[in-house]
Design a protein around this motif. Structure first.
Motif, PDB file in Angstrom:
ATOM      1  N   LEU A  64      -2.013   2.323   5.600  1.00 22.44           N
ATOM      2  CA  LEU A  64      -2.935   1.232   5.899  1.00 22.44           C
ATOM      3  C   LEU A  64      -2.183  -0.089   6.094  1.00 22.44           C
ATOM      4  CD1 LEU A  64      -5.758   2.193   3.387  1.00 22.44           C
ATOM      5  CD2 LEU A  64      -5.989   2.128   5.887  1.00 22.44           C
ATOM      6  N   VAL A  65      -1.146  -0.317   5.290  1.00 20.66           N
ATOM      7  CA  VAL A  65      -0.334  -1.528   5.452  1.00 20.66           C
ATOM      8  C   VAL A  65       0.367  -1.502   6.800  1.00 20.66           C
ATOM      9  CG1 VAL A  65       1.727  -2.738   4.629  1.00 20.66           C
ATOM     10  CG2 VAL A  65      -0.038  -2.058   3.002  1.00 20.66           C
ATOM     11  N   TYR A  66       0.941  -0.357   7.157  1.00 25.87           N
ATOM     12  CA  TYR A  66       1.600  -0.245   8.459  1.00 25.87           C
ATOM     13  C   TYR A  66       0.648  -0.624   9.591  1.00 25.87           C
ATOM     14  CZ  TYR A  66       3.033   1.886  12.813  1.00 25.87           C
ATOM     15  OH  TYR A  66       3.317   2.084  14.148  1.00 25.87           O
ATOM     16  N   ARG A  67      -0.604  -0.226   9.487  1.00 18.20           N
ATOM     17  CA  ARG A  67      -1.601  -0.483  10.530  1.00 18.20           C
ATOM     18  C   ARG A  67      -2.175  -1.903  10.449  1.00 18.20           C
ATOM     19  NH1 ARG A  67      -3.369   4.395  12.784  1.00 18.20           N
ATOM     20  NH2 ARG A  67      -2.616   6.253  11.705  1.00 18.20           N
ATOM     21  N   THR A  78      12.230 -13.849  -7.257  1.00 14.01           N
ATOM     22  CA  THR A  78      12.110 -13.222  -5.943  1.00 14.01           C
ATOM     23  C   THR A  78      11.365 -14.139  -4.976  1.00 14.01           C
ATOM     24  OG1 THR A  78       9.979 -12.125  -6.343  1.00 14.01           O
ATOM     25  CG2 THR A  78      11.958 -10.982  -7.077  1.00 14.01           C
ATOM     26  N   LEU A  79      11.371 -13.758  -3.708  1.00 12.18           N
ATOM     27  CA  LEU A  79      10.641 -14.455  -2.653  1.00 12.18           C
ATOM     28  C   LEU A  79       9.611 -13.511  -2.053  1.00 12.18           C
ATOM     29  CD1 LEU A  79      13.719 -16.107  -0.919  1.00 12.18           C
ATOM     30  CD2 LEU A  79      11.963 -17.319  -2.239  1.00 12.18           C
ATOM     31  N   PRO A  80       8.562 -14.037  -1.457  1.00 13.00           N
ATOM     32  CA  PRO A  80       7.550 -13.156  -0.858  1.00 13.00           C
ATOM     33  C   PRO A  80       8.151 -12.266   0.225  1.00 13.00           C
ATOM     34  CG  PRO A  80       6.723 -15.400  -1.042  1.00 13.00           C
ATOM     35  CD  PRO A  80       8.186 -15.461  -1.363  1.00 13.00           C
ATOM     36  N   MET A  81       7.634 -11.073   0.316  1.00 11.99           N
ATOM     37  CA  MET A  81       8.022 -10.151   1.369  1.00 11.99           C
ATOM     38  C   MET A  81       7.167 -10.450   2.599  1.00 11.99           C
ATOM     39  SD  MET A  81       8.027  -5.998   1.029  1.00 11.99           S
ATOM     40  CE  MET A  81       9.248  -5.001   1.879  1.00 11.99           C
ATOM     41  N   SER A  82       7.777 -10.548   3.756  1.00 13.42           N
ATOM     42  CA  SER A  82       7.003 -10.845   4.962  1.00 13.42           C
ATOM     43  C   SER A  82       6.075  -9.686   5.305  1.00 13.42           C
ATOM     44  CB  SER A  82       7.944 -11.102   6.146  1.00 13.42           C
ATOM     45  OG  SER A  82       8.591  -9.902   6.548  1.00 13.42           O
ATOM     46  N   ASP A  83       5.000 -10.002   6.000  1.00 14.26           N
ATOM     47  CA  ASP A  83       4.074  -8.949   6.435  1.00 14.26           C
ATOM     48  C   ASP A  83       4.806  -7.920   7.285  1.00 14.26           C
ATOM     49  OD1 ASP A  83       2.160 -10.363   5.129  1.00 14.26           O
ATOM     50  OD2 ASP A  83       0.967 -10.864   6.906  1.00 14.26           O
ATOM     51  N   MET A 121      12.972   7.083  10.341  1.00 10.05           N
ATOM     52  CA  MET A 121      14.240   7.204  11.065  1.00 10.05           C
ATOM     53  C   MET A 121      14.648   5.892  11.729  1.00 10.05           C
ATOM     54  SD  MET A 121      14.013  10.993  12.812  1.00 10.05           S
ATOM     55  CE  MET A 121      12.449  10.718  13.664  1.00 10.05           C
ATOM     56  N   GLU A 122      13.676   5.033  12.007  1.00 11.17           N
ATOM     57  CA  GLU A 122      13.938   3.801  12.756  1.00 11.17           C
ATOM     58  C   GLU A 122      14.295   2.609  11.873  1.00 11.17           C
ATOM     59  OE1 GLU A 122      10.951   2.825  15.643  1.00 11.17           O
ATOM     60  OE2 GLU A 122      10.399   4.931  15.868  1.00 11.17           O
ATOM     61  N   TYR A 123      13.713   2.558  10.668  1.00  9.24           N
ATOM     62  CA  TYR A 123      13.834   1.349   9.850  1.00  9.24           C
ATOM     63  C   TYR A 123      14.644   1.614   8.587  1.00  9.24           C
ATOM     64  CZ  TYR A 123       9.814   0.142  12.788  1.00  9.24           C
ATOM     65  OH  TYR A 123       8.976  -0.068  13.845  1.00  9.24           O
ATOM     66  N   GLU A 124      15.460   0.618   8.227  1.00 10.65           N
ATOM     67  CA  GLU A 124      16.174   0.662   6.959  1.00 10.65           C
ATOM     68  C   GLU A 124      15.279   0.078   5.863  1.00 10.65           C
ATOM     69  OE1 GLU A 124      19.172   1.958   6.332  1.00 10.65           O
ATOM     70  OE2 GLU A 124      19.296   2.609   8.445  1.00 10.65           O
ATOM     71  N   ARG A 125      15.509   0.514   4.643  1.00  9.23           N
ATOM     72  CA  ARG A 125      14.726   0.033   3.508  1.00  9.23           C
ATOM     73  C   ARG A 125      14.842  -1.479   3.359  1.00  9.23           C
ATOM     74  NH1 ARG A 125      13.246   1.601  -2.185  1.00  9.23           N
ATOM     75  NH2 ARG A 125      13.783  -0.167  -3.523  1.00  9.23           N
ATOM     76  N   GLN A 126      13.706  -2.115   3.158  1.00 10.16           N
ATOM     77  CA  GLN A 126      13.667  -3.540   2.827  1.00 10.16           C
ATOM     78  C   GLN A 126      12.844  -3.708   1.559  1.00 10.16           C
ATOM     79  OE1 GLN A 126      13.057  -6.474   6.108  1.00 10.16           O
ATOM     80  NE2 GLN A 126      12.485  -4.666   7.297  1.00 10.16           N
ATOM     81  N   SER A 127      13.365  -4.467   0.624  1.00 16.79           N
ATOM     82  CA  SER A 127      12.617  -4.751  -0.586  1.00 16.79           C
ATOM     83  C   SER A 127      12.279  -6.231  -0.625  1.00 16.79           C
ATOM     84  CB  SER A 127      13.420  -4.339  -1.817  1.00 16.79           C
ATOM     85  OG  SER A 127      12.606  -4.334  -2.967  1.00 16.79           O
ATOM     86  N   ARG A 128      11.692  -6.651  -1.713  1.00 17.92           N
ATOM     87  CA  ARG A 128      11.347  -8.063  -1.860  1.00 17.92           C
ATOM     88  C   ARG A 128      12.639  -8.873  -1.976  1.00 17.92           C
ATOM     89  NH1 ARG A 128       6.495 -10.762  -3.340  1.00 17.92           N
ATOM     90  NH2 ARG A 128       6.841 -12.658  -4.564  1.00 17.92           N
ATOM     91  N   VAL A 168       5.802  -3.081  -1.570  1.00 16.91           N
ATOM     92  CA  VAL A 168       4.596  -3.004  -0.735  1.00 16.91           C
ATOM     93  C   VAL A 168       3.352  -3.194  -1.597  1.00 16.91           C
ATOM     94  CG1 VAL A 168       3.240  -1.551   0.815  1.00 16.91           C
ATOM     95  CG2 VAL A 168       5.734  -1.500   0.946  1.00 16.91           C
ATOM     96  N   GLU A 169       3.345  -2.563  -2.770  1.00 19.53           N
ATOM     97  CA  GLU A 169       2.218  -2.687  -3.695  1.00 19.53           C
ATOM     98  C   GLU A 169       1.970  -4.147  -4.067  1.00 19.53           C
ATOM     99  OE1 GLU A 169       0.851  -0.670  -7.935  1.00 19.53           O
ATOM    100  OE2 GLU A 169       2.987  -1.030  -7.567  1.00 19.53           O
ATOM    101  N   ARG A 170       3.030  -4.859  -4.390  1.00 22.27           N
ATOM    102  CA  ARG A 170       2.865  -6.272  -4.749  1.00 22.27           C
ATOM    103  C   ARG A 170       2.365  -7.071  -3.551  1.00 22.27           C
ATOM    104  NH1 ARG A 170       7.149 -10.511  -7.663  1.00 22.27           N
ATOM    105  NH2 ARG A 170       5.635 -12.226  -7.788  1.00 22.27           N
ATOM    106  N   SER A 171       2.868  -6.778  -2.366  1.00 17.92           N
ATOM    107  CA  SER A 171       2.419  -7.482  -1.164  1.00 17.92           C
ATOM    108  C   SER A 171       0.919  -7.295  -0.939  1.00 17.92           C
ATOM    109  CB  SER A 171       3.201  -6.982   0.058  1.00 17.92           C
ATOM    110  OG  SER A 171       4.567  -7.328  -0.038  1.00 17.92           O
ATOM    111  N   ILE A 172       0.441  -6.085  -1.186  1.00 19.09           N
ATOM    112  CA  ILE A 172      -0.980  -5.792  -0.999  1.00 19.09           C
ATOM    113  C   ILE A 172      -1.838  -6.649  -1.917  1.00 19.09           C
ATOM    114  CG2 ILE A 172      -2.775  -4.037  -1.330  1.00 19.09           C
ATOM    115  CD1 ILE A 172      -0.647  -1.933  -0.533  1.00 19.09           C
ATOM    116  N   VAL A 173      -1.507  -6.654  -3.209  1.00 13.41           N
ATOM    117  CA  VAL A 173      -2.364  -7.355  -4.167  1.00 13.41           C
ATOM    118  C   VAL A 173      -2.250  -8.866  -4.007  1.00 13.41           C
ATOM    119  CG1 VAL A 173      -0.736  -7.445  -6.109  1.00 13.41           C
ATOM    120  CG2 VAL A 173      -3.172  -7.266  -6.563  1.00 13.41           C
ATOM    121  N   GLU A 174      -1.058  -9.373  -3.655  1.00 16.15           N
ATOM    122  CA  GLU A 174      -0.923 -10.813  -3.445  1.00 16.15           C
ATOM    123  C   GLU A 174      -1.740 -11.267  -2.235  1.00 16.15           C
ATOM    124  OE1 GLU A 174       0.218 -12.965  -5.414  1.00 16.15           O
ATOM    125  OE2 GLU A 174       1.138 -11.584  -6.843  1.00 16.15           O
TER     126      GLU A 174
END
Length: 495
Positions: A79-82, A31-36, A8-15, A128-134
């Protein structure tokens, strides 16, 4: 669940993407890297659904709904959120051998089945998946893990695309000695030569292959089984053979002028371009150039988009993409395309964005059917003749297209690229090995055992199921490896 109100708080953000007018000047990632922070907010948007559907892949209404590898998406989002990135990486690898491939090149049916997508923009799962593996590679968390013991069994894998690499990884983890045979000069199959560099860099494919090599997998390139190496030799020297050769039989177009110079299959165009780039000879003339040409791409799918983007980087003169379908709606039609089916909606992909930025408009022409190609006095394409069509159904419910009178049109063309898919696997090796096929010419292999009519010969991926998604190839590779391991050992070891 970490953030109970995140959705409810955040709008979708993609890479994020690079500026289209700038990125067409090079072959680097568009594309550019997605920030943590952005990735963590996306993880927070995951709703802890009582009955999540993002991770349960199935075929529905002619498409894929959810993730076919049954990815633990809600878990690694949380887990990424945390900020527990290493734990998220471990979770992402539990069901998917190559999350970087799906995080880049998958159409994300998981997002189409996201519960949040019922009335909001779905979670940007793929980003998010790509951010995890990178982050895993950047921090050195992804390291070779060779098996602790060997079974003494030898397995040959034919094809090094996503299905073949998955089979090799799984069988190697089970302790078998695996050799992968690839007919091209580089490994990766269509991951390498079917997806352009700015979308999926060969370096990303190669770093995973190097890991597999360090874990004990042997790779042999320039090895066309049935030609360079007899298939009988593989069967004699191995305890099992697993066919993962893909579905590379091009779908053709049966119209007048098809054999004119300048009319090419999309994959021939993309393959030659990537090979030239990787050979460090971009001006060697060994590829099909779109420079200063009026280019027409026939086909509205991902491969057609890749042809657009490649033509833009060649500096084409004009660019048009024919789509046989009408323009899709901006939002899914709940009557004909309800959630959680894959949303059949209007999308503007990276190639279309680039063409629009440079030429001022979206390059697509909808509901267009090619009638004939016309050449010049030298036998080279100069025109494409088309007519608009309307989709209809006969009394039995079969689809057909009716031409609309008065919509005939002639288009200038110096280069035509056919991006209309594949009809099935190439048949030479299948016939040479005496493998039974289905009516669609795919290798006939039982869905539970993945075994063909020949003892010890298995099949997986597009070669078995027909042209499909990377994530289905990984699904099949894992299932076929498990079945083959059970065949070799009597019981399947968990890998």
């Amino acid at each position: 669940m970490g953030k109970s109100t995140g959705f409810m708080e955040y709008e979708r953000q993609s890479r994020p993407e690079r500026d289209p007018q700038e990125r067409v000047k090079d072959w680097n990632d568009y594309t550019l890297p997605m920030s943590d922070e952005a990735a963590q907010k996306e993880g927070a948007r995951c709703m802890d659904c009582g009955l999540p559907t993002c991770h349960t892949g199935t075929e529905m209404a002619g498409g894929t709904s959810g993730c076919p590898v049954y990815h633990y998406i809600p878990e690694w989002n949380d887990l990424v959120y945390r900020g527990q990135w290493k734990e998220a990486l471990m979770k992402a690898h539990e069901q998917n051998n190559f999350p970087e491939f799906t995080g880049i090149a998958c159409p994300a049916p998981c997002e189409g089945a996201c519960v949040l997508g019922l009335n909001e923009n779905p979670v940007s799962i793929k980003a998010v998946e790509r951010s995890i593996v990178e982050k895993g590679f950047e921090n050195g968390w992804i390291v070779p893990e060779p098996p602790k013991s060997r079974t003494g069994k030898k397995v040959a894998v034919v094809g090094s695309g996503p299905a073949g690499l998955t089979v090799a990884d799984q069988m190697n983890k089970a302790g078998h000695q695996v050799t992968v045979y690839e007919r091209d000069d580089r490994l990766g199959g269509l991951l390498t030569y079917g997806i352009p560099e700015m979308k999926l860099s060969y370096d990303i494919v190669l770093r995973r292959i190097k890991l597999l090599e360090k874990e004990g997998v042997t790779f042999v390139t320039n090895a066309n089984i049935g030609k360079d190496i007899p298939s009988s030799k593989l069967e004699e020297e191995n305890d099992a053979v697993i066919l993962c050769g893909g579905a590379a039989n091009h779908r053709n177009i049966d119209v007048e002028g098809r054999n004119l110079d300048g009319v090419h299959f999309a994959m021939d165009f993309l393959h030659a371009n990537t090979k030239s780039l990787l050979d460090n000879h971009p001006e060697d003339g060994e590829y099909i150039s779109a420079k200063d040409k009026d280019v027409i791409v026939i086909g509205g799918g991902d491969t057609g988009t890749d042809c657009l983007a490649t033509s833009m980087r060649h500096e084409c003169k004009t660019l048009t993409q024919f789509d046989i379908y009408d323009q899709r709606p901006e939002q899914r039609d709940e009557a004909t395309n309800p959630w959680p089916q894959y949303p059949v909606i209007h999308r503007v992909e990276y190639g279309q964005k680039e063409a629009a930025a440079v030429f001022g408009e979206d390059p697509r022409a909808y509901a267009v059917q090619t009638k004939k190609f016309v050449g010049d006095e030298n036998g080279h394409i100069k025109e494409v003749h088309t007519v608009n069509v309307k989709l209809k159904f006969d009394e039995q419910g079969n689809k057909y297209r009716e031409e609309i009178p008065g919509t005939e049109k002639v288009w200038k063309a110096d280069l035509v690229l056919l991006a209309i898919g594949f009809t099935g696997p190439e048949q030479e090796l299948i016939e040479e090995m005496g493998i039974e096929t289905t009516k669609r010419t795919n290798v006939k292999a039982d869905l539970n055992t993945y075994q063909t009519n020949k003892e010890g010969v298995f099949a997986a991926g597009d070669m078995r199921r027909g042209q499909s998604l990377i994530v289905w190839a990984i699904n099949e590779g894992r299932a076929a490896a498990k079945a083959c391991d059970e065949y070799l050992m009597g019981v399947a070891e968990p890998v």
